[in-house]
Motif scaffolding. Structure first.
Motif, mmCIF file in Angstrom:
data_model
loop_
_atom_site.group_PDB
_atom_site.id
_atom_site.type_symbol
_atom_site.label_atom_id
_atom_site.label_comp_id
_atom_site.label_asym_id
_atom_site.label_seq_id
_atom_site.Cartn_x
_atom_site.Cartn_y
_atom_site.Cartn_z
ATOM 1 N N ARG A 1 0.814 -1.219 0.000
ATOM 2 C CA ARG A 1 0.000 0.000 0.000
ATOM 3 C C ARG A 1 0.843 1.261 0.000
ATOM 4 N NH1 ARG A 1 -5.363 -0.540 0.779
ATOM 5 N NH2 ARG A 1 -6.156 -2.247 2.038
ATOM 6 N N PHE A 2 2.126 1.157 0.263
ATOM 7 C CA PHE A 2 3.046 2.297 0.316
ATOM 8 C C PHE A 2 2.712 3.298 1.405
ATOM 9 C CE2 PHE A 2 3.054 1.211 -4.246
ATOM 10 C CZ PHE A 2 4.348 0.809 -4.344
ATOM 11 N N PHE A 3 2.134 2.864 2.526
ATOM 12 C CA PHE A 3 1.913 3.806 3.620
ATOM 13 C C PHE A 3 3.129 3.782 4.538
ATOM 14 C CE2 PHE A 3 -2.956 3.111 3.499
ATOM 15 C CZ PHE A 3 -3.020 3.890 2.371
ATOM 16 N N GLY A 4 3.447 4.937 5.094
ATOM 17 C CA GLY A 4 4.502 4.990 6.106
ATOM 18 C C GLY A 4 5.885 4.703 5.563
ATOM 19 N N THR A 5 6.145 5.159 4.335
ATOM 20 C CA THR A 5 7.483 4.930 3.782
ATOM 21 C C THR A 5 8.542 5.757 4.515
ATOM 22 O OG1 THR A 5 6.316 4.805 1.705
ATOM 23 C CG2 THR A 5 8.678 4.684 1.598
ATOM 24 N N CYS A 6 8.144 6.962 4.993
ATOM 25 C CA CYS A 6 9.145 7.816 5.664
ATOM 26 C C CYS A 6 9.711 7.146 6.920
ATOM 27 C CB CYS A 6 8.558 9.185 5.989
ATOM 28 S SG CYS A 6 8.030 10.092 4.546
ATOM 29 N N PRO A 7 8.875 6.697 7.880
ATOM 30 C CA PRO A 7 9.464 6.012 9.035
ATOM 31 C C PRO A 7 10.135 4.706 8.641
ATOM 32 C CG PRO A 7 7.081 5.894 9.120
ATOM 33 C CD PRO A 7 7.429 6.855 8.041
ATOM 34 N N PHE A 8 9.614 4.048 7.599
ATOM 35 C CA PHE A 8 10.190 2.787 7.134
ATOM 36 C C PHE A 8 11.654 2.994 6.747
ATOM 37 C CE2 PHE A 8 10.674 -0.018 3.265
ATOM 38 C CZ PHE A 8 10.871 -1.183 3.970
#
Lengths: 190, 247
Positions: free
Chosen positions: A20-27
């Protein structure tokens, strides 16, 4: 059985990060060490489940009931911001050890798109209350699972011979590509 | 206060030097998710530009009224308002685009770039520079989205479509009516998004590193030349002195 299939669907098949590509920044940002990855993952799971539950109830019994659906995005972001504040105060008071573990990650979660994204998804009308809770919890666990594995891989990468330009974020993204290919194979399971 | 040249630099810095995706690496979620087709990328770029422009204007207008303790919640509400406006406009006038962008339109609210510009630029500058800053950032953002989307769409299907009309069909160039086997739907899948973005970042970083190295070499060379010149001057002086002494 139904619950189990929702859980597996949320954790593996529609994984928040890799499909879903959510939360890529913290990932990419918080996955440099194992401890911070686990801390972030737990904090996200916690807030995501709470936020999706509260959003679902608010959507059904306030926004739809009073015909205010167009306020959805504004209401959800306020719910998440205040929820994060409340949770932070609450665990600071009742569990200082948990606060020490999760404290610094909590404020970051307000702008984590995984939380707002999940709140938006579970209120699209096809989710029952139970499914919304299970699904958001499962998504949080999926986030924790992937960010944990990824942090281990990144520790290995520190000592690997990587071309200078590709060090850091670029090689992390390419690794994520390989992980996404694996996750995509689970689509045939359910 | 703001003259023409500084306004121009506010605009151009967003294109490359401070490009929101390439340099700050913020807001990667929509960058990865919606770049499956050029059409989506342009649609997202327009929505993003509107939100960034309006929020920058409003934040810059009220920057002296808002107490600094509650500025972040205020900015978020301002951004969320404009995002809701975009969401409704898109659902009304461009329903197919709105469907394909889906949840990523409301997610502009938590896009770090918009909040970042409000906090880092608009809250400290006047309206005119803030407008230029927003426009530059939006153009830089859309450019990179379009680049990634074009790569993914071409490698994924061999075609490129804008607003429903075919622009480029590589399959036809080779006289085939079906998608050629060299193009694979892998690039449209999530894994392809990570791969393409990773390679773009890697190439950009490599170029930057080699440029820096060149810069350093040039500086070193200049310094050496300077040193050599100084040495020569000193020698000349010495020679002159010696000459003077000899006479």
């Amino acid at each position: 059985m139904q619950v189990l299939s929702w859980l597996i669907g949320a954790i593996l098949i529609q994984n928040v990060i890799l499909s879903r590509f959510f939360g890529t920044c913290p990932f990419l940002g918080v996955s440099k060490s194992k401890d911070s990855a686990v801390g972030m993952g737990l904090a996200v799971t916690f807030v995501m489940t709470m936020a999706a539950t509260v959003s679902w109830l608010l959507y059904k019994y306030v926004l739809v009931a009073f015909d205010l659906v167009y306020m959805k995005t504004i209401v959800f972001i306020l719910v998440i911001a205040s929820l994060v504040q409340i949770i932070e105060m609450f665990i600071k008071k009742f569990s200082p050890s948990l606060y020490r573990a999760l404290g610094i990650y909590l404020p970051l979660i307000t702008t984590n798109c995984a939380v707002l994204g999940l709140s938006t998804i579970v209120t699209d009308g096809t989710y029952t209350f139970l499914k919304a809770i299970i699904y958001s919890f499962g998504s949080g666990i999926g986030f924790l699972f992937i960010i944990y594995i990824f942090s281990i891989l990144r520790q290995k990468m520190e000592t690997s011979p990587i071309p200078e330009g590709f060090k850091g974020i670029p090689i992390a993204l390419i690794t994520a590509c390989l992980m996404a290919m694996i996750i995509a194979r689970f689509a045939g399971v359910a | 206060m703001a003259n023409k040249t500084s306004l121009k630099t506010e605009f151009t810095k967003g294109l490359f030097k401070e490009n929101p995706i390439l340099v700050t690496m913020l807001g990667l979620c929509p960058t990865l998710a919606i770049t499956v087709s050029l059409e989506n990328a342009l649609g997202m770029g327009i929505a993003f530009a509107f939100v960034l422009l309006m929020s920058n204007i409003v934040v810059s207008l009220i920057r002296k009224i808002v107490p600094s303790e509650i500025r972040i919640p205020v900015y978020i509400v301002i951004i969320a308002t404009f995002v809701s406006i975009v969401e409704m406009l898109m659902a009304a006038y461009l329903p197919s685009l709105s469907d394909s962008l889906g949840v990523f339109i409301p997610l502009i609210v938590v896009n770090c770039i918009v909040l970042g510009r409000a906090e880092a630029f608009a809250s400290k500058n006047g309206v005119l520079p803030s407008i230029m800053d927003a426009l530059g950032m939006a153009v830089g953002y859309t450019m990179i989205l379009a680049l990634i989307a074009s790569i993914r769409e071409i490698l994924g299907s061999g075609t490129l479509t804008i607003w429903g009309s075919l622009v480029l069909d590589i399959n036809k160039l080779f006289g085939s009516n079906e998608t050629l086997p060299i193009f694979s739907s892998f690039f449209i899948s999530p894994a392809g998004a990570y791969l393409v973005l990773g390679i773009i970042f890697g190439v950009v970083a490599t170029i930057r590193i080699s440029k820096e190295r060149k810069q350093k070499m040039l500086e070193k060379k200049a310094e050496e030349e300077k040193k050599a010149k100084l040495l020569q001057e000193k020698n000349n002086q010495q020679l002159n002195l010696n000459k003077g002494a000899g006479e």
